[in-house]
Write a protein that holds these residues in place. Sequence first.
Motif, PDB file in Angstrom:
ATOM      1  N   ASN A   5       0.810  -1.212   0.000  1.00  0.00           N
ATOM      2  CA  ASN A   5       0.000   0.000   0.000  1.00  0.00           C
ATOM      3  C   ASN A   5       0.853   1.276   0.000  1.00  0.00           C
ATOM      4  OD1 ASN A   5      -2.418   1.245  -0.144  1.00  0.00           O
ATOM      5  ND2 ASN A   5      -2.768   1.268   2.084  1.00  0.00           N
ATOM      6  N   LEU A   6       1.751   1.362  -0.946  1.00  0.00           N
ATOM      7  CA  LEU A   6       2.649   2.523  -1.022  1.00  0.00           C
ATOM      8  C   LEU A   6       1.903   3.744  -1.539  1.00  0.00           C
ATOM      9  CD1 LEU A   6       5.889   1.028  -2.633  1.00  0.00           C
ATOM     10  CD2 LEU A   6       5.340   1.333  -0.223  1.00  0.00           C
ATOM     11  N   SER A   7       2.279   4.897  -1.047  1.00  0.00           N
ATOM     12  CA  SER A   7       1.729   6.134  -1.615  1.00  0.00           C
ATOM     13  C   SER A   7       2.811   7.207  -1.550  1.00  0.00           C
ATOM     14  CB  SER A   7       0.489   6.572  -0.846  1.00  0.00           C
ATOM     15  OG  SER A   7       0.824   6.720   0.513  1.00  0.00           O
ATOM     16  N   THR A   8       2.652   8.249  -2.341  1.00  0.00           N
ATOM     17  CA  THR A   8       3.697   9.284  -2.394  1.00  0.00           C
ATOM     18  C   THR A   8       3.867   9.916  -1.016  1.00  0.00           C
ATOM     19  OG1 THR A   8       2.017  10.793  -3.193  1.00  0.00           O
ATOM     20  CG2 THR A   8       3.513   9.925  -4.832  1.00  0.00           C
ATOM     21  N   GLY A   9       5.115  10.223  -0.712  1.00  0.00           N
ATOM     22  CA  GLY A   9       5.435  10.833   0.579  1.00  0.00           C
ATOM     23  C   GLY A   9       5.873   9.820   1.629  1.00  0.00           C
ATOM     24  N   MET A  10       5.544   8.526   1.397  1.00  0.00           N
ATOM     25  CA  MET A  10       5.956   7.505   2.370  1.00  0.00           C
ATOM     26  C   MET A  10       7.467   7.305   2.363  1.00  0.00           C
ATOM     27  SD  MET A  10       3.364   4.316   2.053  1.00  0.00           S
ATOM     28  CE  MET A  10       4.256   3.071   2.961  1.00  0.00           C
ATOM     29  N   CYS A  11       8.027   7.013   3.529  1.00  0.00           N
ATOM     30  CA  CYS A  11       9.450   6.662   3.595  1.00  0.00           C
ATOM     31  C   CYS A  11       9.565   5.207   4.026  1.00  0.00           C
ATOM     32  CB  CYS A  11      10.166   7.531   4.621  1.00  0.00           C
ATOM     33  SG  CYS A  11      10.476   9.171   3.982  1.00  0.00           S
ATOM     34  N   LEU A  12      10.456   4.481   3.381  1.00  0.00           N
ATOM     35  CA  LEU A  12      10.615   3.071   3.738  1.00  0.00           C
ATOM     36  C   LEU A  12      12.015   2.594   3.359  1.00  0.00           C
ATOM     37  CD1 LEU A  12       8.756   0.759   1.203  1.00  0.00           C
ATOM     38  CD2 LEU A  12       9.456   3.076   0.709  1.00  0.00           C
ATOM     39  N   PRO A  13      12.486   1.515   4.003  1.00  0.00           N
ATOM     40  CA  PRO A  13      13.801   0.998   3.610  1.00  0.00           C
ATOM     41  C   PRO A  13      13.692   0.129   2.356  1.00  0.00           C
ATOM     42  CG  PRO A  13      12.960  -0.209   5.502  1.00  0.00           C
ATOM     43  CD  PRO A  13      11.917   0.793   5.143  1.00  0.00           C
ATOM     44  N   VAL A  14      14.646   0.285   1.466  1.00  0.00           N
ATOM     45  CA  VAL A  14      14.740  -0.639   0.324  1.00  0.00           C
ATOM     46  C   VAL A  14      16.127  -1.261   0.345  1.00  0.00           C
ATOM     47  CG1 VAL A  14      13.090   0.505  -1.212  1.00  0.00           C
ATOM     48  CG2 VAL A  14      15.489   1.187  -1.277  1.00  0.00           C
ATOM     49  N   VAL A  15      16.210  -2.489  -0.200  1.00  0.00           N
ATOM     50  CA  VAL A  15      17.500  -3.178  -0.234  1.00  0.00           C
ATOM     51  C   VAL A  15      18.034  -3.171  -1.659  1.00  0.00           C
ATOM     52  CG1 VAL A  15      18.632  -5.412   0.056  1.00  0.00           C
ATOM     53  CG2 VAL A  15      17.018  -4.602   1.774  1.00  0.00           C
ATOM     54  N   LEU A  16      19.303  -2.805  -1.783  1.00  0.00           N
ATOM     55  CA  LEU A  16      19.995  -2.863  -3.078  1.00  0.00           C
ATOM     56  C   LEU A  16      20.945  -4.052  -2.993  1.00  0.00           C
ATOM     57  CD1 LEU A  16      20.898   0.953  -3.381  1.00  0.00           C
ATOM     58  CD2 LEU A  16      18.849  -0.213  -4.210  1.00  0.00           C
ATOM     59  N   PRO A  17      20.544  -5.222  -3.502  1.00  0.00           N
ATOM     60  CA  PRO A  17      21.353  -6.434  -3.285  1.00  0.00           C
ATOM     61  C   PRO A  17      22.738  -6.299  -3.928  1.00  0.00           C
ATOM     62  CG  PRO A  17      19.186  -6.955  -4.215  1.00  0.00           C
ATOM     63  CD  PRO A  17      19.349  -5.489  -4.320  1.00  0.00           C
ATOM     64  N   ALA A  18      23.764  -6.620  -3.163  1.00  0.00           N
ATOM     65  CA  ALA A  18      25.149  -6.403  -3.610  1.00  0.00           C
ATOM     66  C   ALA A  18      25.429  -7.028  -4.970  1.00  0.00           C
ATOM     67  CB  ALA A  18      26.115  -6.966  -2.565  1.00  0.00           C
ATOM     68  N   GLU A  19      24.913  -8.253  -5.181  1.00  0.00           N
ATOM     69  CA  GLU A  19      25.250  -8.956  -6.436  1.00  0.00           C
ATOM     70  C   GLU A  19      24.530  -8.359  -7.653  1.00  0.00           C
ATOM     71  OE1 GLU A  19      22.034 -11.236  -4.307  1.00  0.00           O
ATOM     72  OE2 GLU A  19      23.813 -10.103  -3.773  1.00  0.00           O
ATOM     73  N   MET A  20      23.570  -7.482  -7.408  1.00  0.00           N
ATOM     74  CA  MET A  20      22.849  -6.839  -8.509  1.00  0.00           C
ATOM     75  C   MET A  20      23.353  -5.420  -8.770  1.00  0.00           C
ATOM     76  SD  MET A  20      20.929  -9.041  -9.559  1.00  0.00           S
ATOM     77  CE  MET A  20      20.263 -10.612  -9.084  1.00  0.00           C
ATOM     78  N   LEU A  21      24.413  -5.035  -8.078  1.00  0.00           N
ATOM     79  CA  LEU A  21      24.917  -3.666  -8.228  1.00  0.00           C
ATOM     80  C   LEU A  21      26.153  -3.646  -9.108  1.00  0.00           C
ATOM     81  CD1 LEU A  21      24.588  -2.357  -4.564  1.00  0.00           C
ATOM     82  CD2 LEU A  21      22.967  -2.133  -6.455  1.00  0.00           C
ATOM     83  N   TRP A  22      26.209  -2.660  -9.997  1.00  0.00           N
ATOM     84  CA  TRP A  22      27.327  -2.474 -10.908  1.00  0.00           C
ATOM     85  C   TRP A  22      27.957  -1.127 -10.640  1.00  0.00           C
ATOM     86  CZ3 TRP A  22      28.804  -6.433 -13.994  1.00  0.00           C
ATOM     87  CH2 TRP A  22      27.949  -7.553 -13.958  1.00  0.00           C
ATOM     88  N   VAL A  23      29.284  -1.102 -10.625  1.00  0.00           N
ATOM     89  CA  VAL A  23      29.970   0.159 -10.371  1.00  0.00           C
ATOM     90  C   VAL A  23      30.817   0.523 -11.583  1.00  0.00           C
ATOM     91  CG1 VAL A  23      31.363   1.447  -8.719  1.00  0.00           C
ATOM     92  CG2 VAL A  23      30.133  -0.592  -7.955  1.00  0.00           C
ATOM     93  N   TYR A  24      30.576   1.726 -12.097  1.00  0.00           N
ATOM     94  CA  TYR A  24      31.312   2.231 -13.259  1.00  0.00           C
ATOM     95  C   TYR A  24      32.016   3.530 -12.874  1.00  0.00           C
ATOM     96  CZ  TYR A  24      28.106  -0.935 -15.689  1.00  0.00           C
ATOM     97  OH  TYR A  24      27.393  -2.034 -16.082  1.00  0.00           O
ATOM     98  N   GLY A  25      32.960   3.925 -13.704  1.00  0.00           N
ATOM     99  CA  GLY A  25      33.635   5.205 -13.474  1.00  0.00           C
ATOM    100  C   GLY A  25      32.646   6.346 -13.657  1.00  0.00           C
ATOM    101  N   ALA A  26      32.877   7.431 -12.911  1.00  0.00           N
ATOM    102  CA  ALA A  26      31.939   8.573 -13.001  1.00  0.00           C
ATOM    103  C   ALA A  26      32.258   9.401 -14.238  1.00  0.00           C
ATOM    104  CB  ALA A  26      32.034   9.426 -11.758  1.00  0.00           C
TER     105      ALA A  26
END
Length: 355
Positions: free
Chosen positions: A334-355
């Motif tokens: 039941n998400l709505s705009t303005g709500m704050c909640l924790p989200v998980v960014l799974p390490a194995e799904m993250l990619w790091v590139y040069g800026a």
Amino acid sequence: MFLSLRDVTKTFGNVTAVDSVSLEIQEGELICFLGPSGCGKTTLLRLIAGLEQSDSGQICMADKDLAKTAERDRNFGMMFQSYSLFPNMTVAKNIAYGLECRKWRKGEIGSRVVEMLELVHLEDQLDKQPSQLSGGQQQRVALARALAPKPYVLLLDEPLSALDAKVRGSLRGEIRKLQQGLGITTVMVTHDQEEALTMADRVVVMNEGVIEQVDSPVEIYSRPSTSFVANFIGTMNFLDANASADGKVRLGEVEISCANWRLDPSPNQPVRLAVRPEDVHFQAQQEGLPNSVMAEVVWVEFLGSIYRIDLALGGDETQMIRTELSANMMREMNLSTGMCLPVVLPAEMLWVYGA
Ligand SMILES: Nc1ncnc2c1ncn2[C@@H]1O[C@H](COP(=O)(O)OP(=O)(O)OP(=O)(O)O)[C@@H](O)[C@H]1O
Ligand SMILES: [Mg+2]
């Protein structure tokens, strides 16, 4: 290797259309050149066809250098975006034309034309003029014409882009099945990523005359080697971060672990952190999980089976991520705009590139 390109470069005035491209193409595979307009796809295809001469480098077929083989002697079949059929010839004549040029015998031409028309399911259309056919039918005739002389290689330049979406969808399946059935080595140019991902054995992603990545569609999507590929294929979120120790990045106030590094960073170096919408996980109750960050819901969009949700990480609207949630999950959360909640960014799904 069946077709091999080594350090091929082609310039037009001060534009480098193809910049030192090397590529190995296997017999029987369908390879797609994919990239934005002007990145050199057509030029590279025309170099393979022999319609352009490279400034430097080498193109070989079965170890034979093609430099001295003219376009008409390469026996490559070509098909373009515009149907480019001869307007004043019947369908049968269009297909027969290339065989007559190659001095096939009359009886053989007749049976080959029938065979080709059966292959593209147009056997009842042989006496029609191109103008009496739909766009999709004209492209099937163009395909039959390209295949009739039994070419070693089939070269297709945006063959479906002039067709409407529905015809395009069915014809791409048809071309792929036909290509696999014949086992013909095929190079296809497209700027439509869906077409490339659905049809190709391997995709060559190009940018400004160079190859960014050559891989299977799944690899291209799930393991993009450069930020250009990550951004060009599908939807990717990019966040500004800084490298920290032990394979972690600092994202605002929090440190998170990242499994996939596409650079060897120095401490504190600015980096771009990339994550796909479907890889961001919502955690309704549990705070404090590894790689969890607080996010504010700033936009919710209903798309039928899924909702698209835009989040500002730590409430910072310069650090936005787009996510997707199934309709079922949405009902639960039941998400709505303005709500704050924790989200998980799974390490194995993250990619790091040069800026
Ligand atoms: N005959 C030509 N003369 C001058 N410049 C050319 C010529 N052909 C291509 N170019 C330039 O070379 C670059 C690559 O063009 P090319 O047609 O290969 O791109 P493309 O990837 O096929 O683009 P699109 O998706 O728009 O078809 C472009 O900058 C283009 O303007
Ligand atoms: Mg082009």
